[in-house]
Design an enzyme around this catalytic site. Sequence first.
Site, PDB file in Angstrom:
ATOM      1  N   SER A   1      58.608 -16.138  12.175  1.00  0.00           N
ATOM      2  CA  SER A   1      58.950 -17.503  11.570  1.00  0.00           C
ATOM      3  C   SER A   1      60.439 -17.350  11.250  1.00  0.00           C
ATOM      4  CB  SER A   1      58.120 -17.665  10.111  1.00  0.00           C
ATOM      5  OG  SER A   1      58.156 -18.788   9.620  1.00  0.00           O
TER       6      SER A   1
ATOM      7  N   HIS B   1      49.509 -19.546  10.839  1.00  0.00           N
ATOM      8  CA  HIS B   1      50.958 -19.067  10.958  1.00  0.00           C
ATOM      9  C   HIS B   1      51.278 -17.582  10.624  1.00  0.00           C
ATOM     10  CE1 HIS B   1      55.162 -19.626  10.785  1.00  0.00           C
ATOM     11  NE2 HIS B   1      55.363 -19.295   9.422  1.00  0.00           N
TER      12      HIS B   1
END
Length: 257
Positions: A87, A237
Amino acid sequence: MAPILHSRIEGEGFPLLIIHGFMGMSDNWKSFAPQYASLGYQVHVLDLRNHGKSFHSHEFNYDLMVHDVLNYMQSYQLSQCDIIGHSMGGKVAMLLAVKHAHLIRKMVVADIGPKYYAPHHQDILTGLNAVDFSIQPDRAQVEEMLYPFIPDYGTRQFLMKNVYWKTPGQLAFRFNLEAFNVHIKEVGKALPENTLFNGKVLFIRGGRSQYVLDADWEAILKHFPYAQLQTIPNAGHWLHAEDPQSFFSQTTSFLQA
């Protein structure tokens, strides 16, 4: 002298740097460090500025975070490394690679692309700012304060890892919430136009995540012409936490090829 980032270091061999995402910390990767170390890496799991046990600063952007990683590598005399970034940590890794290509042998970018991401952490920030540490809550009460803003259990548990006993009887957040409030727009910034890294890159995404779409691939190849893409089907995610086995096997087969 600029302060050096805090890290966990495990194993001996070629350096592998691991960089966490926004509001994460090195602790999120502690189960991976010995696994990568067993393959002959010296694993450096970093805490970025304003995160984990690293220093707090009013300043917070990608250029500074890359500078911190450079500073770290110099202080540990690491002339080259492999790197895994998740990320926001993936954005740091990408910027490091396009600016200082000679430092990176192979790079894994986990569930993020080089594009701009609109701010989407508002509910989380509202929840964190609603926590009143002045009443000396216990951990259960902190979680109770977060619940109305962050109903998702997994996200709440991820954030609760940042709650620690600053002094006996006084909890606090490890991260620098004030800096995040001011600089939240920095987190979504795109990689600068016309930047290029010709090395080997694996983009690995969660099949249930919307961060890296098929439509993004063309733009990714403009920056990283030798990139590969893999998907972990049942993960979102936080793919490394949701399917650690697949994440480890896919990343190691790329890094060791």
